[in-house]
Design an enzyme around this catalytic site. Structure first.
Site, PDB file in Angstrom:
ATOM      1  NE  ARG A  59      -5.260   1.443   1.570  1.00 47.54           N
ATOM      2  CZ  ARG A  59      -5.280   0.684   2.540  1.00 47.54           C
ATOM      3  NH1 ARG A  59      -5.786  -0.615   2.428  1.00 47.54           N
ATOM      4  NH2 ARG A  59      -4.500   0.843   3.759  1.00 47.54           N
ATOM      5  CB  ALA A  71      -2.098   2.604   8.649  1.00 44.69           C
ATOM      6  CD  GLU A  87       0.140  -3.359   9.496  1.00 48.51           C
ATOM      7  OE1 GLU A  87       0.582  -3.013   8.552  1.00 48.51           O
ATOM      8  OE2 GLU A  87      -0.648  -4.409   9.806  1.00 48.51           O
ATOM      9  CD  GLU A  91       1.405  -1.031   5.493  1.00 52.19           C
ATOM     10  OE1 GLU A  91       1.661   0.421   5.502  1.00 52.19           O
ATOM     11  OE2 GLU A  91       0.601  -1.637   5.680  1.00 52.19           O
ATOM     12  CD  GLU A 132      -1.380  -8.570   5.656  1.00 50.16           C
ATOM     13  OE1 GLU A 132      -2.577  -8.895   5.287  1.00 50.16           O
ATOM     14  OE2 GLU A 132      -1.236  -8.251   6.810  1.00 50.16           O
TER      15      GLU A 132
END
Length: 177
Positions: A59, A71, A87, A91, A132
């Site tokens: 992040r 999330a 999600e 993930e 992604e």
């Protein structure tokens, strides 16, 4: 409260920023910088061995890798449960037969309209994950008690993950001591 004036500042891929003059309940006129966000969903996925899915995700805004639950953002006004299901598959590479709402979480209500819907997912099955290109993460399955210790020690710092853990604790069986 009433909105007296809105000055649009910016529209991005995810957010919209406005300066809003609002009449507060005490009749004071305040000028507020408001970030509008479509909301999101976070999932505490719990497997049959009482392990929680955590992702260690890069992040930029947090300055590196952090631990968090799977999330993501609500896309195209989809229902929050649909976001959670999408999600979890993307993930964590899982689907769930049992879903329980853990309520909502407001990440920063002083300036952000985002609402994060929290879910507990159980009775998991494997599917292919589909990250992604902008998602840099590792998936880990850790015992619930260890994840709670990570939350208490500060190693797990993500707000939505902390809120979901707190709310899910009532539904998770701790091992006999």
């Amino acid at each position: 409260m009433s909105i007296e004036k809105v000055t649009h500042v910016y529209t991005g891929r995810v957010i919209e920023v406005n300066v809003e003059q609002v009449r507060l309940p005490n009749d004071h006129l305040a000028t507020l910088e408001i970030i509008h966000h479509p909301g999101g969903a976070a999932i505490l996925a719990l497997d049959a061995a009482n392990r929680v899915c955590l992702v260690r995700q890069f992040r930029h805004a947090a300055g590196g890798y952090i631990w968090e639950l799977p999330a993501g953002k609500i896309d195209h006004n989809e229902p929050p449960l649909q976001t959670a299901q999408r999600e979890l598959a993307e993930e964590a590479g899982r689907t769930a037969r049992e879903w329980r709402s853990l309520g909502e979480f407001l990440p920063s209500p002083g300036f952000l309209t985002e609402v994060v819907y929290l879910f507990l997912a159980r009775e998991l099955s494997e599917v292919a994950s589909q990250l992604e290109a902008s998602e840099v993460l590792e998936t880990h399955w850790l015992p619930f008690e260890q994840v709670m210790q990570m939350a208490q020690s500060g190693e797990l710092r993500d707000g939505k993950s902390l809120a979901a853990l707190l709310r899910a604790a009532a539904y998770v069986q701790s091992p006999a001591r």
